[in-house]
Design a protein around this motif. Structure first.
Motif: not given
Length: 153
Positions: A63-70, A82-96, A111-112
């Motif tokens: 959701a965070a990745s998609s929202c940023h892209m939109l 003009v954007v031809e393509s947008y790809a992202d490999h988003a990573v989240g860190l779950l910790e205390k 994002p690439a």
């Protein structure tokens, strides 16, 4: 504005009090889309989780990745890129977190982006588009986690 999602889960006769029941369930969205969901096998071991289903942690990162892209696409268009393509490999860190509670403490977007022809924004313009997209993203504005954008060099 109000947004809705429905969730459905059934015990289906499984033992419950011993915590050995399936966490698999469905998310139902407007238009009728049904998405198989489950706890993450990293949180609840197999077979009580279903690794094939989307888990809430992955959904939050997506959701965070998609929202940023939109927002990025809209801002780029407004600025004449003009954007031809947008790809992202988003990573989240779950910790205390600082309160000692498990939390998504950071999300990194990578994002690439490919622009049309020779109309590539320079590094400063690209950073400005990302900054504005981040500032406008409803999801980012709703989270306590730090969100970092690391476009490839």
């Amino acid at each position: 504005m109000q947004f809705e999602a429905k969730l459905e889960w059934q015990r289906n006769g499984q033992d419950f009090l011993d915590q050995r029941y399936s966490r698999a369930h469905e998310w139902i969205f407007d238009g009728g889309l049904r998405v198989p969901a489950s706890s993450s096998p990293l949180s609840v071991p197999l077979p009580m989780s279903n690794a094939d289903n989307v888990d809430p942690e992955e959904a939050l990162i997506a959701a965070a990745s998609s929202c940023h892209m939109l927002f990025f696409l809209s801002i780029a268009a407004r600025r004449g890129h003009v954007v031809e393509s947008y790809a992202d490999h988003a990573v989240g860190l779950l910790e205390k977190d600082e309160r000692g509670r498990m939390a998504m403490t950071s999300i990194t977007l990578r994002p690439a982006i490919v622009f049309a022809g020779g109309d590539w924004p320079d590094e400063d313009e690209l950073a400005a588009i990302h900054h504005e997209a981040h500032e406008k993203c409803y999801i980012a504005n709703s989270l306590r986690a730090e969100i970092t954008i690391e476009p490839p060099v």
